[in-house]
Design a protein around this motif. Structure first.
Motif, PDB file in Angstrom:
ATOM      1  N   PRO A   1      11.771 -31.727  -5.535  1.00 14.84           N
ATOM      2  CA  PRO A   1      10.677 -31.759  -5.439  1.00 14.84           C
ATOM      3  C   PRO A   1      10.071 -30.711  -6.642  1.00 14.84           C
ATOM      4  O   PRO A   1      10.645 -29.776  -7.237  1.00 14.84           O
ATOM      5  N   SER A   2       8.729 -31.103  -7.085  1.00 12.43           N
ATOM      6  CA  SER A   2       8.460 -30.582  -8.394  1.00 12.43           C
ATOM      7  C   SER A   2       7.744 -28.866  -7.745  1.00 12.43           C
ATOM      8  O   SER A   2       7.889 -28.149  -8.683  1.00 12.43           O
ATOM      9  N   GLY A   3       7.653 -28.798  -6.462  1.00 15.18           N
ATOM     10  CA  GLY A   3       7.518 -27.182  -6.202  1.00 15.18           C
ATOM     11  C   GLY A   3       8.482 -26.410  -6.328  1.00 15.18           C
ATOM     12  O   GLY A   3       8.471 -25.158  -6.113  1.00 15.18           O
ATOM     13  N   LEU A   4       9.833 -27.000  -6.589  1.00 18.29           N
ATOM     14  CA  LEU A   4      10.890 -26.234  -6.811  1.00 18.29           C
ATOM     15  C   LEU A   4      11.363 -25.897  -8.272  1.00 18.29           C
ATOM     16  O   LEU A   4      12.262 -25.372  -8.627  1.00 18.29           O
ATOM     17  N   ARG A   5      10.520 -26.507  -9.138  1.00 17.09           N
ATOM     18  CA  ARG A   5      10.809 -26.161 -10.486  1.00 17.09           C
ATOM     19  C   ARG A   5      10.651 -24.474 -10.889  1.00 17.09           C
ATOM     20  O   ARG A   5       9.527 -23.882 -10.638  1.00 17.09           O
ATOM     21  N   VAL A   6      11.803 -24.210 -11.513  1.00 15.52           N
ATOM     22  CA  VAL A   6      11.826 -22.583 -11.984  1.00 15.52           C
ATOM     23  C   VAL A   6      11.527 -22.555 -13.270  1.00 15.52           C
ATOM     24  O   VAL A   6      11.877 -23.313 -14.262  1.00 15.52           O
ATOM     25  N   LYS A   7      10.544 -21.368 -13.507  1.00 18.44           N
ATOM     26  CA  LYS A   7      10.330 -21.076 -15.248  1.00 18.44           C
ATOM     27  C   LYS A   7      11.177 -19.982 -15.286  1.00 18.44           C
ATOM     28  O   LYS A   7      11.221 -18.925 -15.028  1.00 18.44           O
ATOM     29  N   SER A   8      12.031 -20.217 -16.369  1.00 19.50           N
ATOM     30  CA  SER A   8      12.986 -18.931 -16.655  1.00 19.50           C
ATOM     31  C   SER A   8      12.402 -17.860 -17.387  1.00 19.50           C
ATOM     32  O   SER A   8      11.286 -18.046 -17.901  1.00 19.50           O
ATOM     33  N   PRO A   9      12.962 -16.573 -16.898  1.00 23.48           N
ATOM     34  CA  PRO A   9      12.358 -15.492 -17.623  1.00 23.48           C
ATOM     35  C   PRO A   9      12.110 -15.644 -19.155  1.00 23.48           C
ATOM     36  O   PRO A   9      11.326 -14.960 -19.787  1.00 23.48           O
ATOM     37  N   ASP A  10      13.345 -16.216 -19.636  1.00 27.20           N
ATOM     38  CA  ASP A  10      13.122 -16.317 -21.396  1.00 27.20           C
ATOM     39  C   ASP A  10      11.796 -17.011 -21.725  1.00 27.20           C
ATOM     40  O   ASP A  10      11.320 -16.505 -22.459  1.00 27.20           O
ATOM     41  N   LEU A  11      11.388 -18.050 -20.939  1.00 26.35           N
ATOM     42  CA  LEU A  11      10.049 -18.738 -21.146  1.00 26.35           C
ATOM     43  C   LEU A  11       8.922 -17.684 -20.647  1.00 26.35           C
ATOM     44  O   LEU A  11       7.995 -17.981 -21.718  1.00 26.35           O
ATOM     45  N   LEU A  12       9.169 -17.138 -19.840  1.00 25.50           N
ATOM     46  CA  LEU A  12       7.940 -16.261 -19.275  1.00 25.50           C
ATOM     47  C   LEU A  12       7.570 -15.164 -20.497  1.00 25.50           C
ATOM     48  O   LEU A  12       6.476 -14.973 -20.874  1.00 25.50           O
TER      49      LEU A  12
END
Length: 489
Positions: free
Chosen positions: A3-14
């Motif tokens: 599900p789209s709600g489980l997409r994780v944004k990596s610390p590197d990208l943040l």
């Protein structure tokens, strides 16, 4: 495909995205350790102790200091998690960003929604407390107060709380001028408020009577628990330190250190004030007195001068909380806006002042309404339960990040892991229980509205959703950074 709600944004990208906002004008790193500690103290010490002390005493009786300690223990365990995450992911989004990096987009949005309680609604509550002490100050200086119609909410015998609106607009004006100016003002006010509370203790302890502490737990364990839930409001704001991650020099070291210093200083100060207040004027006399500290000093000194000094300190102290908490709210909204989950206006940074001018004024205007029209006790409990829910999730997030990214640099590591974050979750749930069924019902409605906003607005506009593609595949967003889904790492 997850599900789209489980997409994780990596610390590197943040971290990569924190270098500059999406409009091309980045935030500037201007704050050092002293300024950040003052910012933290500025965000914490205010309405909770100057106004809310009487509510804690009403619940716990003479054992109010124990309630402050229980609330502090909850904060200490959670502070370890905030310190670790603040050093590992030094960005402006605070709990929202940590949830995005560990639990997924849906959880992150709900946390960002709850942060509207911790920062937005709480700043309304803080502003209401400012008006109460402003009246005490005016009474001591000129012998007159503002009319009740213009200084109280409709449910408290008034029409509109005008002082609450004024202090929020003044804070917004200072914030849009620049972070350096705001930090200097906050540092000055933080030092002043600590000095005023120390002065209060010095005066109150001269009239200390041990008999006022007996019976100590007059309302039993249940009273101490309820008092701890109320006292927790006095600590709300220490996590605002993590919202300054993009404007702090050497954030990986400075952010964790500032969190621990703030919690230590504030806890010691609160326990001293609670003991001094009850010892000088008994729990029954302190309970349900909004400006209790000024009243106690007036009684001990036999004049209104001392109380006027305390009232002045409270006016300055509470104004600094409005300033610091409003700052935190705008930075969290900026992070959510960068991700496309809320309108883009919140991510725009002025090239002249390097501050989110439009977002700051929107926050000031929107949250001035509850400050002007809603009684203080209505917003206190809702703010408390929302904040505790956020902190419980942060403790879960630190466990999740240890599992998914053990390689991430961590200048500070939570001690006795995983015991401390698990205890943090437990204490948060314990204090949430103490807020009562009515508050739980209000919170459930609030969460349901947030979930609806995410499904209808945030999820369709998610920028990570656009980058990842409809097949949930992993797509680099910048050099060295990636977006991932649960099955993509």
């Amino acid at each position: 495909m997850p599900p789209s709600g489980l997409r994780v944004k990596s610390p590197d990208l943040l971290i990569a995205e924190s270098g500059a906002d999406l409009e091309g004008h980045g935030l500037k790193r201007t704050m050092g350790l002293f300024q950040l500690v003052c910012f933290g103290v500025g965000a914490i010490v205010g309405t909770g102790i100057f106004v809310g002390l009487s509510d804690t005493v009403a619940q716990a009786g003479p054992a109010a200091a124990v309630s402050f300690v229980i609330a502090a223990v909850t904060c200490v365990f959670t502070a370890f998690s905030f310190a670790e995450l603040g050093g590992a992911i030094p960005v402006s989004g605070s709990s929202y960003s940590y949830a995005y990096a560990t639990l997924g987009e849906g959880a992150a949005f709900v946390i960002g929604w709850c942060l509207l309680l911790e920062y937005g609604v709480s700043v309304s509550a803080v502003a209401v407390g400012w008006g109460q002490y402003l009246n005490e100050l005016l009474a001591g200086v000129i012998g007159h107060q503002l009319p009740a119609a213009l200084s109280n909410a409709p449910g408290e015998g008034g029409v509109v709380n005008l002082p609450a609106v004024v202090v929020m607009l003044l804070a917004a004006t200072l914030l849009v001028r620049g972070v350096r100016e705001s930090a200097r003002a906050t540092a000055f006010m933080a030092v002043l408020k600590i000095a005023v509370l120390v002065l209060f203790c010095a005066i109150a302890f001269t009239a200390f009577k041990a008999g006022n502490l007996s019976p100590f737990a007059s309302h039993g364990v249940a009273g101490v628990t309820s008092g701890a839930s109320v006292a927790f409001f006095s600590y709300i704001g220490f996590d605002a330190i993590t919202t300054a991650g993009e404007e702090v020099k050497n954030p990986r070291r400075t952010v964790p250190l500032a969190i621990m210093i703030c919690i230590g200083v504030v806890t010691l100060l609160y326990c001293l004030v609670a003991f001094a207040a009850v010892g000088a004027m008994s729990a029954d006399a302190v309970a349900d007195r909004p400006a209790a500290l000024s009243l106690i000093v007036n009684q001990v000194t036999g004049s209104t001068l001392g109380g006027g000094i305390i009232a002045f300190g409270a006016v300055v102290a509470i104004a600094s909380v409005v300033l610091a908490v409003m700052y935190g709210q705008t930075r969290i909204l900026m992070s959510m806006s960068r991700d496309g989950l809320i309108p883009r206006v919140f991510e725009r940074v002025s090239p002249k002042t390097s501050t989110p001018v439009a977002g700051t004024w929107i926050v000031a205007v929107v949250f001035a309404a509850p400050a002007a029209l809603v009684p203080l006790d209505v917003v206190l409990n809702l703010t408390t339960i929302g904040t505790l829910a956020v902190m419980a999730v942060v403790n879960v997030a630190v466990i999740a990040l240890r599992r998914t990214r053990p390689d991430l640099p961590r200048p500070f590591r939570a001690r006795l892991f995983p015991l401390t974050p698990l205890l943090g979750v437990g204490f948060c749930l314990y204090l949430m229980y103490g807020t009562g069924p009515a508050t739980w019902a209000q919170f459930a409605v609030f969460l349901a509205v947030g979930a609806l906003v995410y499904v209808c607005y945030g999820r369709p506009r998610s920028r990570i959703g656009a980058r990842a593609g409809t097949d949930g595949s992993r797509v680099p967003a910048r050099a060295g950074a990636s977006v991932s889904t649960r099955d993509g790492g």
